[in-house]
Design a protein around this motif. Structure first.
Motif, PDB file in Angstrom:
ATOM      1  N   ASP A   7       0.855  -1.184   0.000  1.00  0.00           N
ATOM      2  CA  ASP A   7       0.000   0.000   0.000  1.00  0.00           C
ATOM      3  C   ASP A   7       0.885   1.225   0.000  1.00  0.00           C
ATOM      4  O   ASP A   7       1.878   1.288   0.735  1.00  0.00           O
ATOM      5  N   ILE A   8       0.507   2.221  -0.816  1.00  0.00           N
ATOM      6  CA  ILE A   8       1.255   3.479  -0.852  1.00  0.00           C
ATOM      7  C   ILE A   8       0.252   4.630  -0.845  1.00  0.00           C
ATOM      8  O   ILE A   8      -0.675   4.665  -1.653  1.00  0.00           O
ATOM      9  N   TYR A   9       0.435   5.513   0.109  1.00  0.00           N
ATOM     10  CA  TYR A   9      -0.415   6.699   0.242  1.00  0.00           C
ATOM     11  C   TYR A   9       0.318   7.862  -0.419  1.00  0.00           C
ATOM     12  O   TYR A   9       1.488   8.121  -0.105  1.00  0.00           O
ATOM     13  N   THR A  10      -0.353   8.548  -1.343  1.00  0.00           N
ATOM     14  CA  THR A  10       0.280   9.581  -2.146  1.00  0.00           C
ATOM     15  C   THR A  10      -0.566  10.854  -2.194  1.00  0.00           C
ATOM     16  O   THR A  10      -1.719  10.851  -1.757  1.00  0.00           O
ATOM     17  N   LYS A  11       0.032  11.898  -2.749  1.00  0.00           N
ATOM     18  CA  LYS A  11      -0.693  13.129  -3.060  1.00  0.00           C
ATOM     19  C   LYS A  11      -0.356  13.544  -4.485  1.00  0.00           C
ATOM     20  O   LYS A  11       0.745  13.269  -4.973  1.00  0.00           O
ATOM     21  N   PHE A  12      -1.275  14.236  -5.123  1.00  0.00           N
ATOM     22  CA  PHE A  12      -1.095  14.710  -6.485  1.00  0.00           C
ATOM     23  C   PHE A  12       0.135  15.614  -6.580  1.00  0.00           C
ATOM     24  O   PHE A  12       0.331  16.492  -5.749  1.00  0.00           O
ATOM     25  N   GLY A  13       0.950  15.385  -7.607  1.00  0.00           N
ATOM     26  CA  GLY A  13       2.106  16.229  -7.858  1.00  0.00           C
ATOM     27  C   GLY A  13       3.300  15.986  -6.955  1.00  0.00           C
ATOM     28  O   GLY A  13       4.254  16.756  -6.975  1.00  0.00           O
ATOM     29  N   CYS A  14       3.280  14.922  -6.187  1.00  0.00           N
ATOM     30  CA  CYS A  14       4.360  14.630  -5.234  1.00  0.00           C
ATOM     31  C   CYS A  14       5.504  13.905  -5.951  1.00  0.00           C
ATOM     32  O   CYS A  14       5.343  12.771  -6.404  1.00  0.00           O
ATOM     33  N   GLY A  15       6.648  14.564  -6.025  1.00  0.00           N
ATOM     34  CA  GLY A  15       7.812  13.965  -6.676  1.00  0.00           C
ATOM     35  C   GLY A  15       8.336  12.734  -5.963  1.00  0.00           C
ATOM     36  O   GLY A  15       8.769  11.770  -6.595  1.00  0.00           O
ATOM     37  N   TYR A  16       8.302  12.754  -4.640  1.00  0.00           N
ATOM     38  CA  TYR A  16       8.749  11.593  -3.871  1.00  0.00           C
ATOM     39  C   TYR A  16       7.830  10.404  -4.107  1.00  0.00           C
ATOM     40  O   TYR A  16       8.280   9.254  -4.185  1.00  0.00           O
ATOM     41  N   TYR A  31       0.744  -2.635  -6.536  1.00  0.00           N
ATOM     42  CA  TYR A  31       0.502  -1.945  -5.268  1.00  0.00           C
ATOM     43  C   TYR A  31      -0.855  -1.250  -5.297  1.00  0.00           C
ATOM     44  O   TYR A  31      -1.395  -0.971  -6.359  1.00  0.00           O
ATOM     45  N   ASN A  32      -1.369  -1.004  -4.116  1.00  0.00           N
ATOM     46  CA  ASN A  32      -2.602  -0.248  -3.954  1.00  0.00           C
ATOM     47  C   ASN A  32      -2.202   1.191  -3.674  1.00  0.00           C
ATOM     48  O   ASN A  32      -1.510   1.449  -2.691  1.00  0.00           O
ATOM     49  N   GLU A  33      -2.624   2.099  -4.546  1.00  0.00           N
ATOM     50  CA  GLU A  33      -2.305   3.512  -4.340  1.00  0.00           C
ATOM     51  C   GLU A  33      -3.528   4.236  -3.805  1.00  0.00           C
ATOM     52  O   GLU A  33      -4.620   4.122  -4.364  1.00  0.00           O
ATOM     53  N   PHE A  34      -3.333   4.977  -2.725  1.00  0.00           N
ATOM     54  CA  PHE A  34      -4.406   5.752  -2.115  1.00  0.00           C
ATOM     55  C   PHE A  34      -4.027   7.226  -2.164  1.00  0.00           C
ATOM     56  O   PHE A  34      -3.085   7.654  -1.496  1.00  0.00           O
ATOM     57  N   ASP A  35      -4.741   7.994  -2.983  1.00  0.00           N
ATOM     58  CA  ASP A  35      -4.484   9.423  -3.130  1.00  0.00           C
ATOM     59  C   ASP A  35      -5.184  10.162  -1.994  1.00  0.00           C
ATOM     60  O   ASP A  35      -6.408  10.157  -1.908  1.00  0.00           O
ATOM     61  N   ILE A  36      -4.386  10.797  -1.147  1.00  0.00           N
ATOM     62  CA  ILE A  36      -4.961  11.503   0.006  1.00  0.00           C
ATOM     63  C   ILE A  36      -4.841  13.018  -0.157  1.00  0.00           C
ATOM     64  O   ILE A  36      -4.864  13.767   0.824  1.00  0.00           O
ATOM     65  N   GLN A  48      -3.693   6.370  11.161  1.00  0.00           N
ATOM     66  CA  GLN A  48      -3.843   5.291  12.137  1.00  0.00           C
ATOM     67  C   GLN A  48      -2.730   4.268  11.980  1.00  0.00           C
ATOM     68  O   GLN A  48      -2.204   3.752  12.968  1.00  0.00           O
ATOM     69  N   ARG A  49      -2.361   3.972  10.734  1.00  0.00           N
ATOM     70  CA  ARG A  49      -1.322   2.975  10.479  1.00  0.00           C
ATOM     71  C   ARG A  49       0.074   3.506  10.792  1.00  0.00           C
ATOM     72  O   ARG A  49       0.964   2.732  11.148  1.00  0.00           O
ATOM     73  N   ALA A  50       0.267   4.814  10.623  1.00  0.00           N
ATOM     74  CA  ALA A  50       1.576   5.450  10.860  1.00  0.00           C
ATOM     75  C   ALA A  50       1.342   6.762  11.588  1.00  0.00           C
ATOM     76  O   ALA A  50       1.370   7.827  10.975  1.00  0.00           O
ATOM     77  N   PRO A  51       1.096   6.696  12.898  1.00  0.00           N
ATOM     78  CA  PRO A  51       0.705   7.894  13.653  1.00  0.00           C
ATOM     79  C   PRO A  51       1.690   9.056  13.581  1.00  0.00           C
ATOM     80  O   PRO A  51       1.287  10.206  13.690  1.00  0.00           O
ATOM     81  N   MET A  52       2.955   8.802  13.389  1.00  0.00           N
ATOM     82  CA  MET A  52       3.950   9.880  13.343  1.00  0.00           C
ATOM     83  C   MET A  52       4.163  10.428  11.934  1.00  0.00           C
ATOM     84  O   MET A  52       4.903  11.383  11.746  1.00  0.00           O
ATOM     85  N   ALA A  53       3.524   9.829  10.941  1.00  0.00           N
ATOM     86  CA  ALA A  53       3.726  10.238   9.550  1.00  0.00           C
ATOM     87  C   ALA A  53       3.069  11.584   9.269  1.00  0.00           C
ATOM     88  O   ALA A  53       1.910  11.791   9.592  1.00  0.00           O
ATOM     89  N   ARG A  54       3.838  12.481   8.671  1.00  0.00           N
ATOM     90  CA  ARG A  54       3.306  13.791   8.297  1.00  0.00           C
ATOM     91  C   ARG A  54       3.539  14.098   6.822  1.00  0.00           C
ATOM     92  O   ARG A  54       3.168  15.150   6.341  1.00  0.00           O
ATOM     93  N   THR A  55       4.215  13.186   6.135  1.00  0.00           N
ATOM     94  CA  THR A  55       4.549  13.407   4.731  1.00  0.00           C
ATOM     95  C   THR A  55       4.092  12.216   3.894  1.00  0.00           C
ATOM     96  O   THR A  55       3.768  11.155   4.434  1.00  0.00           O
ATOM     97  N   VAL A  56       4.086  12.389   2.591  1.00  0.00           N
ATOM     98  CA  VAL A  56       3.824  11.291   1.665  1.00  0.00           C
ATOM     99  C   VAL A  56       5.044  11.160   0.754  1.00  0.00           C
ATOM    100  O   VAL A  56       5.793  12.126   0.604  1.00  0.00           O
ATOM    101  N   PRO A  57       5.246   9.987   0.197  1.00  0.00           N
ATOM    102  CA  PRO A  57       4.413   8.804   0.358  1.00  0.00           C
ATOM    103  C   PRO A  57       4.652   8.128   1.708  1.00  0.00           C
ATOM    104  O   PRO A  57       5.691   8.329   2.334  1.00  0.00           O
ATOM    105  N   GLN A  58       3.677   7.355   2.113  1.00  0.00           N
ATOM    106  CA  GLN A  58       3.845   6.420   3.223  1.00  0.00           C
ATOM    107  C   GLN A  58       3.609   5.041   2.620  1.00  0.00           C
ATOM    108  O   GLN A  58       2.579   4.804   1.999  1.00  0.00           O
ATOM    109  N   ILE A  59       4.574   4.163   2.803  1.00  0.00           N
ATOM    110  CA  ILE A  59       4.573   2.872   2.123  1.00  0.00           C
ATOM    111  C   ILE A  59       4.517   1.756   3.159  1.00  0.00           C
ATOM    112  O   ILE A  59       5.257   1.772   4.145  1.00  0.00           O
ATOM    113  N   PHE A  60       3.629   0.808   2.886  1.00  0.00           N
ATOM    114  CA  PHE A  60       3.474  -0.371   3.741  1.00  0.00           C
ATOM    115  C   PHE A  60       3.643  -1.602   2.879  1.00  0.00           C
ATOM    116  O   PHE A  60       3.019  -1.726   1.827  1.00  0.00           O
TER     117      PHE A  60
END
Length: 87
Positions: A7-16, A31-36, A48-60
């Motif tokens: 699973d990968i959580y992303t945002k539009f236009g994110c180079g990372y 992979y399952n991509e979730f645009d947040i 909830q899965r990564a409480p300290m995460a403040r940036t994207v992507p977050q990869i599981f």
């Protein structure tokens, strides 16, 4: 290649995000991509899965929180990514 769910959580236009997806694509990993970009329930799920995460992507990979693009690239450089993807 992957026997585990990725699973990968992303945002539009994110180079990372693009870089992380490019690495996964190069390895033939589905992979399952979730645009947040607009927030919503998937952003809440990521928090909830990564409480300290403040940036994207977050990869599981399976139950393992890999972190972001740099963390994924580091696993690849260290030769540990394939084993994680294999489960």
């Amino acid at each position: 290649m992957a026997d585990v769910t990725v699973d990968i959580y992303t945002k539009f236009g994110c180079g990372y995000c693009f870089r992380a997806k490019r690495l996964l694509d190069a390895k033939g990993v589905a992979y399952n991509e979730f645009d947040i970009t607009m927030g919503g329930p998937k952003r809440d799920e990521m928090m909830q899965r990564a409480p300290m995460a403040r940036t994207v992507p977050q990869i599981f990979i399976g139950a393992v929180h890999v972190g972001g693009s740099d963390d994924l690239a580091a696993l690849e450089r260290e030769g540990k990514l394939d084993a994680l993807l294999a489960g």
